[in-house]
Design an enzyme around this catalytic site. Sequence first.
Site, PDB file in Angstrom:
ATOM      1  N   SER A   6      30.020 -25.362   8.696  1.00  0.00           N
ATOM      2  CA  SER A   6      30.167 -24.282   9.519  1.00  0.00           C
ATOM      3  C   SER A   6      29.507 -23.227   8.861  1.00  0.00           C
ATOM      4  O   SER A   6      30.147 -22.726   8.040  1.00  0.00           O
ATOM      5  CB  SER A   6      31.615 -24.266  10.014  1.00  0.00           C
ATOM      6  OG  SER A   6      31.847 -22.835  10.414  1.00  0.00           O
ATOM      7  N   HIS A  31      26.946 -26.149  12.200  1.00  0.00           N
ATOM      8  CA  HIS A  31      27.849 -25.653  13.248  1.00  0.00           C
ATOM      9  C   HIS A  31      27.741 -23.992  13.217  1.00  0.00           C
ATOM     10  O   HIS A  31      28.050 -23.460  12.070  1.00  0.00           O
ATOM     11  CB  HIS A  31      28.991 -26.281  13.029  1.00  0.00           C
ATOM     12  CG  HIS A  31      30.230 -25.786  13.948  1.00  0.00           C
ATOM     13  ND1 HIS A  31      30.260 -26.737  15.086  1.00  0.00           N
ATOM     14  CD2 HIS A  31      31.115 -24.864  14.220  1.00  0.00           C
ATOM     15  CE1 HIS A  31      31.077 -26.008  15.933  1.00  0.00           C
ATOM     16  NE2 HIS A  31      31.779 -25.021  15.201  1.00  0.00           N
ATOM     17  N   ASP A  33      29.510 -20.700  14.746  1.00  0.00           N
ATOM     18  CA  ASP A  33      30.626 -20.072  15.398  1.00  0.00           C
ATOM     19  C   ASP A  33      30.185 -19.032  15.859  1.00  0.00           C
ATOM     20  O   ASP A  33      30.079 -18.022  15.072  1.00  0.00           O
ATOM     21  CB  ASP A  33      31.690 -20.108  14.424  1.00  0.00           C
ATOM     22  CG  ASP A  33      32.071 -21.515  14.340  1.00  0.00           C
ATOM     23  OD1 ASP A  33      32.548 -22.139  15.105  1.00  0.00           O
ATOM     24  OD2 ASP A  33      32.525 -22.010  13.287  1.00  0.00           O
ATOM     25  N   MET A  35      31.614 -15.621  17.988  1.00  0.00           N
ATOM     26  CA  MET A  35      32.670 -15.160  18.269  1.00  0.00           C
ATOM     27  C   MET A  35      32.476 -13.641  18.949  1.00  0.00           C
ATOM     28  O   MET A  35      31.601 -13.000  18.264  1.00  0.00           O
ATOM     29  CB  MET A  35      33.774 -14.975  17.280  1.00  0.00           C
ATOM     30  CG  MET A  35      33.731 -16.322  16.479  1.00  0.00           C
ATOM     31  SD  MET A  35      35.008 -16.226  15.280  1.00  0.00           S
ATOM     32  CE  MET A  35      35.282 -17.785  14.466  1.00  0.00           C
ATOM     33  N   HIS A  64      28.636 -23.128  18.788  1.00  0.00           N
ATOM     34  CA  HIS A  64      29.996 -23.084  19.526  1.00  0.00           C
ATOM     35  C   HIS A  64      30.391 -21.663  19.873  1.00  0.00           C
ATOM     36  O   HIS A  64      30.653 -20.792  19.116  1.00  0.00           O
ATOM     37  CB  HIS A  64      30.962 -23.519  18.430  1.00  0.00           C
ATOM     38  CG  HIS A  64      32.356 -23.388  18.788  1.00  0.00           C
ATOM     39  ND1 HIS A  64      33.393 -23.660  18.034  1.00  0.00           N
ATOM     40  CD2 HIS A  64      32.978 -23.498  20.022  1.00  0.00           C
ATOM     41  CE1 HIS A  64      34.684 -23.583  18.437  1.00  0.00           C
ATOM     42  NE2 HIS A  64      34.478 -23.477  19.750  1.00  0.00           N
ATOM     43  N   MET A  66      32.411 -19.264  21.310  1.00  0.00           N
ATOM     44  CA  MET A  66      33.961 -18.612  21.664  1.00  0.00           C
ATOM     45  C   MET A  66      33.847 -17.394  22.256  1.00  0.00           C
ATOM     46  O   MET A  66      34.162 -16.377  21.437  1.00  0.00           O
ATOM     47  CB  MET A  66      34.797 -18.761  20.074  1.00  0.00           C
ATOM     48  CG  MET A  66      35.164 -20.067  19.695  1.00  0.00           C
ATOM     49  SD  MET A  66      35.347 -20.239  17.973  1.00  0.00           S
ATOM     50  CE  MET A  66      33.716 -20.232  17.463  1.00  0.00           C
ATOM     51  N   MET A 135      39.587 -28.398  19.046  1.00  0.00           N
ATOM     52  CA  MET A 135      39.977 -27.273  18.000  1.00  0.00           C
ATOM     53  C   MET A 135      41.337 -27.919  17.218  1.00  0.00           C
ATOM     54  O   MET A 135      42.266 -27.964  18.083  1.00  0.00           O
ATOM     55  CB  MET A 135      40.102 -26.222  18.545  1.00  0.00           C
ATOM     56  CG  MET A 135      39.053 -25.128  19.220  1.00  0.00           C
ATOM     57  SD  MET A 135      37.573 -25.277  17.957  1.00  0.00           S
ATOM     58  CE  MET A 135      38.149 -24.167  16.759  1.00  0.00           C
ATOM     59  N   GLY A 140      38.845 -18.432  15.475  1.00  0.00           N
ATOM     60  CA  GLY A 140      38.826 -16.960  15.228  1.00  0.00           C
ATOM     61  C   GLY A 140      38.689 -16.634  13.760  1.00  0.00           C
ATOM     62  O   GLY A 140      37.755 -15.870  13.553  1.00  0.00           O
ATOM     63  N   GLY A 142      38.066 -18.856   9.769  1.00  0.00           N
ATOM     64  CA  GLY A 142      37.993 -19.971   8.725  1.00  0.00           C
ATOM     65  C   GLY A 142      39.010 -20.019   7.839  1.00  0.00           C
ATOM     66  O   GLY A 142      39.869 -19.080   7.873  1.00  0.00           O
ATOM     67  N   GLY A 143      39.135 -21.014   7.418  1.00  0.00           N
ATOM     68  CA  GLY A 143      39.899 -21.238   6.056  1.00  0.00           C
ATOM     69  C   GLY A 143      41.751 -21.143   6.575  1.00  0.00           C
ATOM     70  O   GLY A 143      42.472 -21.095   5.795  1.00  0.00           O
ATOM     71  N   ASP A 173      37.188 -29.372  14.784  1.00  0.00           N
ATOM     72  CA  ASP A 173      36.955 -28.111  14.044  1.00  0.00           C
ATOM     73  C   ASP A 173      38.158 -27.246  13.623  1.00  0.00           C
ATOM     74  O   ASP A 173      39.005 -27.024  14.443  1.00  0.00           O
ATOM     75  CB  ASP A 173      36.114 -27.300  15.337  1.00  0.00           C
ATOM     76  CG  ASP A 173      35.603 -26.123  14.771  1.00  0.00           C
ATOM     77  OD1 ASP A 173      35.664 -25.930  13.629  1.00  0.00           O
ATOM     78  OD2 ASP A 173      34.810 -25.176  15.517  1.00  0.00           O
ATOM     79  N   GLY A 175      40.377 -26.386   9.445  1.00  0.00           N
ATOM     80  CA  GLY A 175      40.815 -26.794   8.625  1.00  0.00           C
ATOM     81  C   GLY A 175      40.453 -28.323   8.242  1.00  0.00           C
ATOM     82  O   GLY A 175      41.443 -28.938   7.532  1.00  0.00           O
ATOM     83  N   GLY A 195      33.913 -25.618   7.148  1.00  0.00           N
ATOM     84  CA  GLY A 195      33.524 -24.608   6.759  1.00  0.00           C
ATOM     85  C   GLY A 195      33.797 -24.690   5.238  1.00  0.00           C
ATOM     86  O   GLY A 195      33.171 -24.745   4.286  1.00  0.00           O
TER      87      GLY A 195
HETATM   88  C1  DX5 Z   1      37.167 -21.569  13.720  1.00  0.00           C
HETATM   89  C2  DX5 Z   1      35.794 -21.937  13.659  1.00  0.00           C
HETATM   90  C3  DX5 Z   1      35.659 -23.140  12.765  1.00  0.00           C
HETATM   91  C4  DX5 Z   1      35.677 -22.624  11.289  1.00  0.00           C
HETATM   92  C5  DX5 Z   1      36.077 -23.796  10.355  1.00  0.00           C
HETATM   93  O1  DX5 Z   1      37.285 -20.322  14.822  1.00  0.00           O
HETATM   94  O2  DX5 Z   1      35.410 -22.485  15.146  1.00  0.00           O
HETATM   95  O3  DX5 Z   1      34.241 -23.583  13.036  1.00  0.00           O
HETATM   96  O4  DX5 Z   1      34.400 -22.328  10.863  1.00  0.00           O
HETATM   97  O5  DX5 Z   1      36.217 -23.401   9.295  1.00  0.00           O
HETATM   98  P1  DX5 Z   1      37.293 -23.862   8.189  1.00  0.00           P
HETATM   99  O6  DX5 Z   1      36.792 -25.300   7.870  1.00  0.00           O
HETATM  100  O7  DX5 Z   1      37.459 -23.241   7.154  1.00  0.00           O
HETATM  101  O8  DX5 Z   1      38.566 -24.207   8.885  1.00  0.00           O
HETATM  102 ZN    ZN Z   2      33.406 -23.952  15.509  1.00  0.00          ZN
END
Ligand code: DX5
Ligand code: ZN
Length: 227
Positions: A6, A31, A33, A35, A64, A66, A135, A140, A142-143, A173, A175, A195
């Site tokens: 991601s 991927h 994202d 937002m 993706h 969102m 999900m 919203g 990462g991490g 998607d 964690g 990610g």
């Molecule tokens: C969350 C995103 C994910 C995110 C995953 O809102 O849709 O794609 O980038 O990142 P990690 O792998 O760090 O959880």
């Molecule tokens: Zn995503």
Amino acid sequence: MIIAPSLLAADYGQFAKDTVRASKSGAEWLHLDIMDGHFVPNISFGPHVVKTIRPLTKMFFDVHLMCSKPEILLEPFAQAGADQIIVHVELDDRVTQLLWKIRSLGKKVGLSLNPGTSISLVRPYLDKIDHLLVMTVYPGFGGQDFIYETLPKIQQAAEWRRERNLDFSIGVDGGVNFKTVADCAHAGANVFVSGTALFGQRNMKAAVKKMRQVAHDNDPALADLRV
Ligand code: DX5
Ligand code: ZN
């Protein structure tokens, strides 16, 4: 087994460089994202960024959305080089039209659901999609930590797919790391968005290889062949 780094976890000052890095890692999908600061409490990047990085790689661009108003974004992202566009089932009565529109733009059709959304909501759409994205964190950021309570949704989706003889892929998607990827694969997922766990590694190629291996080792389809 498809690994999808991601770009959200990339260095925002180095999107081009990190796209090439992901491309050389051996991962099949990138991927992306998107937002809007409304559907989720964060803003990422838009079609212009996707268009800018498109010539840098042959990777499959997994967009993706969102976003509260994906209607106005489907064409821009299709033109920017998306291969697949994912919308959220939480958009309720607009979903059918959105899926149809993505298909009519000649793109693969994806549907996603948030951790708090029942899997039963995606059921009516399963014969209209190429990809279901479960999900595994609240979208919203990462991490975040993987939410284990989402695992039964993957099993349920895989079961419906078998029963109805459908062939959509199932992705996860949020964690996803070298540990949680095993649980996801075991539950029936075959696309792994990751990610932080991938971009955070010095050697991304080795990380992708390792993640793919763990996923493969936990593939329920191969369970019968193992002693
Ligand atoms: C969350 C995103 C994910 C995110 C995953 O809102 O849709 O794609 O980038 O990142 P990690 O792998 O760090 O959880
Ligand atoms: Zn995503």
